[in-house]
Every structure is written in C-alpha cells, then in structure tokens.
Design an enzyme around this catalytic site. Structure first.
Site, PDB file in Angstrom:
ATOM      1  CG  ASP A 153     -28.813  42.805 -12.300  1.00  0.00           C
ATOM      2  OD1 ASP A 153     -27.917  42.012 -12.653  1.00  0.00           O
ATOM      3  OD2 ASP A 153     -29.952  42.420 -11.940  1.00  0.00           O
ATOM      4  NE  ARG A 204     -31.029  32.111  -7.987  1.00  0.00           N
ATOM      5  CZ  ARG A 204     -29.917  32.737  -8.376  1.00  0.00           C
ATOM      6  NH1 ARG A 204     -29.366  32.456  -9.539  1.00  0.00           N
ATOM      7  NH2 ARG A 204     -29.345  33.651  -7.612  1.00  0.00           N
TER       8      ARG A 204
HETATM    9  N1   CP Z   1     -25.559  37.200  -7.985  1.00  0.00           N
HETATM   10  C1   CP Z   1     -26.081  35.960  -8.058  1.00  0.00           C
HETATM   11  O1   CP Z   1     -27.113  35.652  -7.424  1.00  0.00           O
HETATM   12  O2   CP Z   1     -25.396  35.108  -8.839  1.00  0.00           O
HETATM   13  P1   CP Z   1     -25.838  33.654  -9.277  1.00  0.00           P
HETATM   14  O3   CP Z   1     -26.986  33.802 -10.252  1.00  0.00           O
HETATM   15  O4   CP Z   1     -24.614  33.067  -9.934  1.00  0.00           O
HETATM   16  O5   CP Z   1     -26.261  32.866  -8.075  1.00  0.00           O
HETATM   17  N1  NVA Z   2     -31.432  40.273 -12.361  1.00  0.00           N
HETATM   18  C1  NVA Z   2     -30.642  39.093 -12.526  1.00  0.00           C
HETATM   19  C2  NVA Z   2     -29.880  38.788 -11.278  1.00  0.00           C
HETATM   20  C3  NVA Z   2     -28.971  37.586 -11.393  1.00  0.00           C
HETATM   21  C4  NVA Z   2     -28.266  37.273 -10.116  1.00  0.00           C
HETATM   22  C5  NVA Z   2     -31.533  37.927 -12.896  1.00  0.00           C
HETATM   23  O1  NVA Z   2     -32.608  37.781 -12.304  1.00  0.00           O
HETATM   24  O2  NVA Z   2     -31.164  37.155 -13.794  1.00  0.00           O
END
Ligand code: CP
Ligand code: NVA
Length: 329
Positions: free
Chosen positions: A238, A102
């Site tokens: 979102d 991530r």
């Molecule tokens: N939806 C999602 O990816 O949640 P997290 O940021 O908690 O991993």
């Molecule tokens: N759009 C949001 C999604 C979180 C899972 C972000 O990138 O913070």
C-alpha cells in the site's frame, strides 16, 4: 444494531457468509442480471477524505441493488463546519436506511455509529479499511487461493491454495491492520514487513494473535521484506504515505527505500503468487511499474471486485439487521 466498523465485528462464519453473498451477487450480475434486493433503500455516503473506488463502488452498488446513494462531502454538509457528530448521526440516520462513512480518527466512526439508528459501514478510517479486505478476499478466491472458503464455483490450487502465506510489505497502516484482523479471524499465515518505527499498532497485533490460537493463523511482524515475501502466495503493499500524512512523504520515501515490491522482490515469492494493492498506487515507490502492470498483478480485478464486495456487504447487513426488504424472484 449490527454495524461494520472493523472485520472484528464479525466471526469467521459471518465473514464467509458475507463473502458468499458478494460472490452470488457477482454471479447474478454477470450471468443473470442485477436484482433489486434493496429496492427503495437509501444509502448516505459521508466522505471526510477523497475517494475514487469506494465512492463509485458504493454508489453503483446501491443503484444496481435497486436503491439510491447520496454522496455527502464533508465540505458540503454542516459536519464540515463543526456540527457535532452525534447530531449529524441522529439526523441523517432518521432519513436513510444505511450509512457509509470515510473519516480520519476511528473514534469518529465509533461515535457516529453509537448515535445512528441504522447500520454504519466503515469506508476507511485512519486505523482500518475493512470493506477493501472483502474485495481482496474475493479476488484471492477467484485466483484459486481460497483459504478456508469452499465455494464450488472456484477451483483451488491444492494445499498452497488452502493455506496461503500472505506477505504485506510496507506501512503498518489501516490496510495492514485490516489484513491482521482477517488473518486472526480466518486463520492464515500473514507476514508483515515494515521499516523500524512503522510497524502496525501493537494492540491490534496482540488481539489478532490471540484469535490465531483458535483460528490456526500465524502473524509475524518483520523488518526484512525479502524474508516476508519468501515463498508467499500473495504479496500485498500500500502507499507509504496515507491520506493525512502528505507532509511526511519525503521522510517516508527514505525510510521505506528497501520496501519497494519490484520484480526482484517478487522473485522470492511462489512462482504463481499474485500481487494485490488497494490503489491508488505510486509507481516507483511501494511498487514498480513492472509488477503493477505484470501478469501476477490482480489489482484491477481487485478494484473491480470492490463493486461486488460492497453489494454483498450492504445486502448482508440489511438481512442481519432485519431491514424490511421486498421479495425478489
Ligand atoms: N482502495 C480505495 O479505497 O480506494 P479509494 O480511496 O479510491 O476509495
Ligand atoms: N492507506 C491508504 C489507503 C487508501 C485506500 C490511505 O489511508 O490513504
């Protein structure tokens, strides 16, 4: 080496096959018991941003499949102190079987994958969140909205279930981009409504619209949320300020004021429409408390499906990359 950096890394049949693996693993987990398909395999999980769902679902998922996860916060590994991505990727991939990452800029993930000797999975980047969409699609199937998917375990709701209209209300962010990719690949109608200045990236839209010629999908970019939601089968939103945009929170609250999915907004959708949100949610901003906690909301089923989706993705990637696996009865 086949990585999973965006949904566009796979064609329609491959996405459906991956979802089928996830559905089978969910069925086994609930009715038979987990089987150690990935016995002895190690998943490294690199997080350069916070996470609840992604971390827990991947870590529980690899454990349930008989393997082991290693959580690597960027604060604790040398990457966070400036060790180059290309060195980190070569070192970590020489010791594990799969890597989930991530990060912020999508190019970091692409660079990492280009130096990795094992499959890399995108656990969210600034531009895409593809693993979330596998869980969202799974949830739609379970709710009888199975698009082009024909799984005998799940009954459909007739024509509306077969050709659903998905309305995404809000920021043209990583989630919006991944919905656009999915609509292009599978071929359904996707309406995105964002305030002016917050639309999804044009190149991502154009590419998906080109794919729609073959898949039969339709992607509409709008500024009016009610128009987008009108008669929709699925309503999605979102956060207005994603991770990394914290300093824009107040400015975005003003820009998105007409983009809250509340009861009045949901009344424009089909009566049996479902509401999805990847979470974390900000009640009173992108969604009202009533919608989030209401009967049409499937957000906690969607969140729980992250576990099954992640297991399906890992097992599917292991199989297509011909990672040697022990045979499981
Ligand atoms: N939806 C999602 O990816 O949640 P997290 O940021 O908690 O991993
Ligand atoms: N759009 C949001 C999604 C979180 C899972 C972000 O990138 O913070």
């Amino acid at each position: 080496m086949k990585h999973f950096l965006t949904l566009n890394d796979f064609n329609r049949d491959e996405i459906l096959a991956m979802v089928d693996v996830a559905l089978e693993l969910k069925y086994e987990s609930l009715h038979i018991g987990n089987k150690p398909y990935l016995k002895g395999k190690v998943l490294a999980m690199i997080f350069e941003k916070s996470s609840t769902r992604t971390r827990v679902s991947f870590e529980s998922g690899i454990f349930q499949l008989g393997g082991q996860g290693i959580f690597l916060s960027h604060k604790d590994i040398q990457l966070g102190r400036g060790e180059p991505i290309k060195d980190t990727a070569r070192v970590i991939s020489s010791m594990v079987d799969m890597i989930m990452m991530r990060t912020s800029e999508h190019s970091r993930l692409e660079e990492f994958a280009s130096y990795s000797s094992v499959p890399v999975i995108n656990g969210l980047s600034d531009d895409f969140h593809p693993v979330q969409l596998i869980a969202d699609y799974l949830t739609m199937i379970e709710c009888g909205i199975y698009l082009t998917h024909h799984n005998p375990l799940y009954p459909t709701k007739g024509e509306g279930g077969r050709n659903p209209i998905v309305a995404y209300i809000g920021d043209g962010n990583n989630m919006a981009h991944s919905w656009i990719n999915l609509a292009g690949i599978l071929g359904f109608e996707l309406r995105i409504a964002s305030p002016i200045g917050y639309a999804p990236k044009a190149d991502i839209i154009t590419k998906a619209q080109d794919m729609c010629i073959q898949s039969g999908g339709k992607i509409k970019i709008l500024n009016d949320a009610k128009e987008a939601v009108s008669n929709a089968n699925v309503v999605v939103t979102d956060t207005w300020a994603s991770m990394g945009q914290e300093e824009q929170k107040e400015q975005r609250k003003c820009a998105f004021a007409n983009f809250c999915v509340d009861e009045a907004m949901m009344s424009y959708a089909q009566k049996d429409a479902i509401f999805l949100h990847c979470l974390p949610a900000y009640r009173g901003q992108e969604v009202s408390e009533g919608v989030l906690e209401g009967a049409q909301s499937k957000v906690f089923q969607e969140a729980q499906n992250r576990l099954h989706a992640q297991k399906g993705i890992m097992l599917y990637l292991a199989r297509i990359n011909k990672i040697p696996l022990v045979s499981v009865e």
